[in-house]
Design a protein around this motif. Structure first.
Motif, PDB file in Angstrom:
ATOM      1  N   THR A 198      -1.489 -12.562 -58.131  1.00  0.00           N
ATOM      2  CA  THR A 198      -1.972 -12.613 -59.519  1.00  0.00           C
ATOM      3  C   THR A 198      -1.565 -13.903 -60.226  1.00  0.00           C
ATOM      4  OG1 THR A 198      -0.053 -11.447 -60.456  1.00  0.00           O
ATOM      5  CG2 THR A 198      -1.868 -10.106 -59.633  1.00  0.00           C
ATOM      6  N   THR A 240     -12.400  -4.329 -66.626  1.00  0.00           N
ATOM      7  CA  THR A 240     -11.718  -4.866 -65.455  1.00  0.00           C
ATOM      8  C   THR A 240     -11.707  -6.392 -65.590  1.00  0.00           C
ATOM      9  OG1 THR A 240     -13.747  -5.145 -64.167  1.00  0.00           O
ATOM     10  CG2 THR A 240     -12.639  -2.990 -64.014  1.00  0.00           C
ATOM     11  N   GLU A 279      -4.092  -5.911 -59.736  1.00  0.00           N
ATOM     12  CA  GLU A 279      -5.325  -6.616 -60.064  1.00  0.00           C
ATOM     13  C   GLU A 279      -6.510  -5.728 -59.691  1.00  0.00           C
ATOM     14  OE1 GLU A 279      -4.711  -9.295 -61.667  1.00  0.00           O
ATOM     15  OE2 GLU A 279      -6.794  -9.892 -61.997  1.00  0.00           O
ATOM     16  N   SER A 281      -5.083  -7.028 -66.610  1.00  0.00           N
ATOM     17  CA  SER A 281      -4.478  -7.041 -65.274  1.00  0.00           C
ATOM     18  C   SER A 281      -3.369  -8.079 -65.296  1.00  0.00           C
ATOM     19  CB  SER A 281      -5.510  -7.441 -64.214  1.00  0.00           C
ATOM     20  OG  SER A 281      -5.849  -8.815 -64.383  1.00  0.00           O
ATOM     21  N   ASP A 312      -0.643   0.949 -68.549  1.00  0.00           N
ATOM     22  CA  ASP A 312      -0.768   0.854 -67.100  1.00  0.00           C
ATOM     23  C   ASP A 312      -0.241   2.176 -66.551  1.00  0.00           C
ATOM     24  OD1 ASP A 312      -0.506   0.449 -64.410  1.00  0.00           O
ATOM     25  OD2 ASP A 312       0.600  -1.431 -64.558  1.00  0.00           O
ATOM     26  N   ARG A 350      -7.149  -3.163 -72.122  1.00  0.00           N
ATOM     27  CA  ARG A 350      -7.485  -2.874 -70.731  1.00  0.00           C
ATOM     28  C   ARG A 350      -8.848  -2.193 -70.604  1.00  0.00           C
ATOM     29  NH1 ARG A 350      -2.958  -3.257 -67.565  1.00  0.00           N
ATOM     30  NH2 ARG A 350      -3.559  -1.676 -66.043  1.00  0.00           N
TER      31      ARG A 350
END
Lengths: 523, 523
Positions: free
Chosen positions: A428, A478, A163, A299, A288, A475
Motif C-alpha cells: 500500500t 473502493t 487494499e 484504504s 475498518d 470509506r
C-alpha cells in the motif's frame, strides 16, 4: 425503532468501540508509563473481543440485511449495509481461536522482534516469526476462498484486508513497470555528482522544530481545534472521529528532515480524516470492521496517497521551499544560514541507495517495498522458509541497491510489520505513491490555477478539491471506484513515473529518460 | 470453565471497561482538543451502557451467586461475589430511563452551570439544577428502600454510593461535634495577629514548580514507572489498574501553594491506588460498580483520608519543611530568599475565612463542607427549593465565616458537584479528614520511630504500613471495617480535633482550648 435506525444504532456503537481502541492505542504510544503496558494489552483485548462480538451479533447482520433490502434507504445506507455484511461474512470465516492465537502471538512476536533487533540476533526471532507466518497462512486460507476465487494467490486475501480489490495479478505487473523505470533512473542519478547534505545533521533545537512543524501543518489546513501534535518513537496519525485527529512526529536534534517531512506526511493523513463528511461519523463508512480500527480513509493505499501527496508532491517541491525556506532559515540560523535554497532543495531530494526503508528517498523507497512484498508473498505461498529469509533479503539488497547488509538489524529485522502480522500491508505504500500522482494530476486539471496558487502558498483550493473528491467520502467507495470517479481511470503508474522522471531530471540535470514513455496502458 | 472462573472472567471484563472509561476521562481532561468533546461524550456513553449491560447480564449475577455459595472459594472471592450481587441489586432498582436522563442532563447541566458561573447568573442555572434535584430525588427513592430502611433519610441512599455504610444519623452528630470545636478555635485564631503570606503570590516559574512537585511526589514513593504528572484545570488522580496511576496538578505562576500541596494531595490518592494488591487488579474489588468507575480505594472518604494525610499531616508539617525548605528556597530564590522557614510554615498553614472552598485552610474547609451538606440534604428531602438556594448559602457563609458573598460566582455557583449530580459526595471530604488522623495515630502506635523517621525524610515506613493495612485491601472492606481493623474503633473525630487544636495552638500561640476534650465517645 425502524430497522435502519437499529442498523445505525449498532453501527454507531461499533464505531465508538473502534474509536476507543484508537484512543487507547494513541495513549499507549505517546503517554502511557511503561508499567501500564500489561493492563493496557488486556483492556485492548477486551475491547477487541467486544467489538468482534457486536459485529458477529446475528441482530447486527439482520439489521444490515434489512437495511440493504429496503429500497427506501439512500445509497450511503445501502453501501454501509453491504460493507457490514461483507465484513461479517469475512470475520465469520476466521475461527475465534485463530483470532485469539494471532492476538497473543502478536505481542509475543513483537517483544521477540524488538529484542532480536536490539541484539542483532535473527535466530532469536525465527521461532516467533515462523509461528506468525504459519498462523497468517491459516488466516489467509480462512479468508481466501471468499476473496479471490480459485485462480487467486494466497496473498490476495491478506492484501485485500488493507487494499480492497487489489490482487497479486494486478500488483505484479505494476511492480515490474516501476522497477523497469526506477532502476535505470537510479543508475543515471548515481552517475551524477551527489549533492551535499551534511548540513541536515547539524544541531536543530527540538522546540523550534516543533514550532515550525506545527505551523507547517496548520498552513496545509490541519485544524488543531480538532487535533494535536505529539512526539512518539514512530510517527503516526490516528483519529477518534473527524473531530479528534491526532498526529505525532519525532524531533531529532541532529536530523532536521525527520520532523520536517514526517509532520507533513502525517498532516496528509490527518487532512483526509478531518475532511470526512460529518454524516459518516459513527457509521460503518468510517470503520475498518475487519481490522477493528476506526478510520475514514478508503484504504491504506488511498490514505498513503494523501500523506505522500502533501509530504512529497507539495512539501518537497521547489515552489514550497522558494516560499518557506527564508522562514526555515531564520528559525534555524545556526544550521542553515550558509545554505542556499538550491542546496537545501537538492539535499532534501537527494537520491542515495540506503539500507533502511524509513530513511529512503522517494525513488529507492519503492525498491525497498518491492523487496518486502516479494519476500512476504513467497513466505505466505510456502515457497520461502523463515530460516532462509535473511539470505534472501541480503541478496535482493545487493541486486537492487548495490549494498551489502552489514547485520540483520539493518536488514531483515528493521521493520515491525511482520512481527505484528501485517503481511499484505507493504504494497500500500507504493500504491499510495502511484495514486498520489493520479489524484494530483486530476486536481491540476480541475484547478487551472493550481500551480500558481501553490507558488503563492495557497493550499486551501487543493485541499478543498481533495476534500470534495476524496476525503468527504470516507470509506464509501473502493479505491478503484474513487480513482475512476476522480481521474476517469483505474490505477495507472504513468503520472507517477512522469513525475519522478521530471523531478530528478531537473534536480540532477539528466536528459529525459526514454523508458517512461514505453507503456501507456493501465496496469 | 468453573463458575468461579466465569465470575472472574466477567469481573475482569467489567473492570477493563471501567479502566477504559477512566482512560477516556483522563484524556478528555488533559489532552483532548476542544473539538473532540462531542464524540468523546458519545464514546463514554457507549462504554457506560456496555458496562451497565454486562453488570446486569443475568449470567454475571448467576456466576456471582454460585461463587458466593461455593465454600471452596476464599474470603476475597466471597466478598467480591457479595459486592457484585449488591451492586446488581442496586443497579436493577434504577430504571434505565432514569440513568439515561441523568447522563443526558449531566452534560447539559454542567454547560449551564459553567455559563452561569461565568456570567454570575444563578437564574440561568436554576432550571437545570431544579431538574437535577428532581431526578436525583427519583434516584434516591429508587435506591433508597434498599439502602436505609424506613427510619432513614432520603439522603442516605446517595451518601451510600460514595461512602458505603454512612448515614445521616451518624453524620449529623459528627458534624455538630466538629462545628462545636472548629468555630471557637477559629475565633481564637482570628483574635491573633495574622501571619504574613504575601510572598506566596510572587512569581514562581511553572517549570521549576513541576520539577519540585514531581520530586516531592517521588519522595513519598509515587512510582512514575507506573504513573505520570500532567497539568489540568482541576487537579485529580485516576487509575487504570495499579500499574498506571496518573495525577494532575495546576501550575499557577503567581500562587506557589496550589501546585505544591495539590501535588502532595493527589500523590496521597495515587499511593493508595499504586499500593493495591496486584491480585485485586481486574476484579470487583477494584471496581466501583455503581459509579462505573475503576478505583482501588474503599470509599471516597477513605481515599480522601490518604490525600489529606500526605498533603496536610506530612506535607504541611514543621518536620517536612525543616528538611525540605532549603531545597524549595534554592529552587525559587527570587520568591523565597528573604522568607524564613518559620514564616513559610506559618503562611502555608494560615487560617483565614474565605469564600472559596478549594482555597480554604484545613480548619475552615470543614465549615465549607458542612454548609454544602446541610443545603443538599434539604434539597433532597424537599425542604429547600432551588430558587431559595443562593439566599440560604449566603446566610450560612455570613453566620459561619462572617463574610458577605459578593456574587453567586463566588458563592453557590463555585462548585461543579451539583451540576454533575454528585449529591452525597461532599461529606466524604470531612470524613476523610477525620479518618486521616485516626490512621495516622494508628501508624504512630505501630511504628514507635515514626516521628523520628519523618524528621529524617524517611517516608517509606509510613507508606509501607499504610499499604499493608489499607491500600493493599482495595475495596475488600467497608470503610468501617477498615477503621476497626486498623485502629480498633469506628469513625472517631477526637484524634482529628486533637491534631487541629495542637497544630494551631502551636502556630498561633494559643492556650490549649478546653472544648476538644469535652467528648470522648465515638460518634
Amino acid at each position: 425503532m425502524t430497522t435502519s435506525n437499529e442498523f445505525q444504532r449498532r453501527s454507531a456503537e461499533l464505531n465508538d468501540l473502534l474509536c476507543v481502541i484508537n484512543v487507547l492505542t494513541w495513549d499507549a504510544r505517546t503517554q502511557m508509563p511503561g508499567g501500564g503496558s500489561g493492563s493496557r494489552a488486556q483492556q485492548l483485548a477486551t475491547l477487541s473481543a467486544l467489538a468482534r462480538e457486536r459485529l458477529l451479533d446475528p441482530a447486527f447482520e439482520e439489521s444490515a440485511r434489512q437495511t440493504g433490502q429496503d429500497d427506501g434507504q439512500d445509497d450511503l445506507q445501502q453501501r454501509a449495509a453491504s460493507q457490514a455484511l461483507e465484513a461479517v461474512t469475512a470475520m465469520r470465516r476466521v475461527p475465534e481461536a485463530l483470532t485469539r492465537e494471532l492476538a497473543l502471538l502478536k505481542s509475543e512476536a513483537q517483544d521477540a522482534w524488538a529484542a532480536a533487533k536490539q541484539n542483532n540476533d535473527f535466530a532469536a526471532f525465527e521461532p516467533a516469526l515462523t509461528r506468525m507466518v504459519d498462523l497468517t497462512r491459516q488466516l489467509s486460507a480462512a479468508l481466501g476462498d471468499a476473496a479471490s476465487g480459485e485462480e487467486g494467490h494466497p496473498y490476495d486475501a491478506l492484501l485485500n484486508t488493507y487494499e480492497p480489490g487489489m490482487t497479486v495479478k494486478t500488483l505484479l505487473p505494476l511492480f515490474e513497470r516501476l522497477r523497469a523505470h526506477h532502476v535505470p533512473l537510479l543508475r543515471a542519478i548515481q552517475a551524477q555528482p551527489a549533492p551535499r547534505s551534511d548540513f541536515l545533521t547539524r544541531f536543530y533545537p527540538p522546540d523550534a522544530q516543533k514550532t515550525f512543524s506545527l505551523a507547517a501543518a496548520e498552513r496545509f489546513g490541519y485544524d488543531t481545534g480538532r487535533g494535536r501534535l505529539d512526539q512518539s518513537a514512530h510517527p503516526f496519525e490516528i483519529s477518534f472521529t473527524r473531530e479528534d485527529v491526532r498526529i505525532t512526529t519525532r524531533f531529532q536534534e541532529h536530523f532536521l528532515p525527520g520532523a520536517l517531512f514526517g509532520t507533513l506526511h502525517e498532516t496528509g493523513h490527518a487532512l483526509y480524516e478531518q475532511g470526512v463528511d460529518p454524516e459518516l461519523s459513527r457509521t460503518v463508512l468510517t470503520s475498518d470492521l475487519l481490522g477493528l480500527y476506526a478510520v475514514g480513509g478508503a484504504s491504506y493505499g488511498t490514505h498513503e496517497s494523501q500523506s505522500r501527496l502533501w509530504e512529497n508532491r507539495i512539501g518537497r517541491s521547489a515552489a514550497y521551499w522558494k516560499l518557506h525556506y527564508p522562514e526555515l532559515q531564520s528559525t534555524f540560523p545556526e544550521g542553515l544560514s550558509d545554505v542556499s535554497l538550491e542546496e537545501f532543495l537538492r539535499a532534501v531530494n537527494k537520491v542515495t541507495p540506503s539500507l533502511i526503508r524509513v530513511e529512503a528517498d522517494e525513488l529507492t523507497y519503492d525498491l525497498h517495498i518491492m523487496l518486502r512484498v516479494e519476500l512476504e508473498m513467497r513466505l505466505i505461498a510456502g515457497e520461502l522458509e523463515v530460516k532462509d529469509l535473511p539470505a534472501a533479503w541480503n541478496a535482493r539488497i545487493r541486486e537492487d541497491l548495490g549494498l551489502e547488509v552489514p547485520d540483520d538489524a539493518r536488514g531483515v529485522l528493521q521493520d515491525i510489520h511482520w512481527s505484528s502480522g501485517m503481511f499484505g500491508s507493504f504494497p500500500t505504500y507504493t500504491i499510495g505513491n502511484v495514486m498520489a500522482s493520479q489524484f494530483y494530476n486530476a486536481a491540476g486539471k480541475a484547478i487551472p490555477e493550481l500551480e500558481a496558487q501553490l507558488e503563492r502558498g495557497e493550499y486551501a483550493p487543493l485541499r478543498e478539491w481533495l476534500t470534495a473528491n476524496i476525503y468527504t467520502h470516507g470509506r464509501t467507495y473502493t479505491p478503484h471506484e474513487l480513482l475512476v470517479r476522480t481521474t476517469g481511470e483505474g490505477l495507472n503508474p504513468q503520472p507517477y513515473l512522469d513525475y519522478l522522471t521530471g523531478k530528478y531530471s531537473g534536480l540532477y540535470g539528466l536528459e529525459h529518460a526514454e523508458q517512461t514513455q514505453e507503456h501507456k496502458e493501465n496496469v
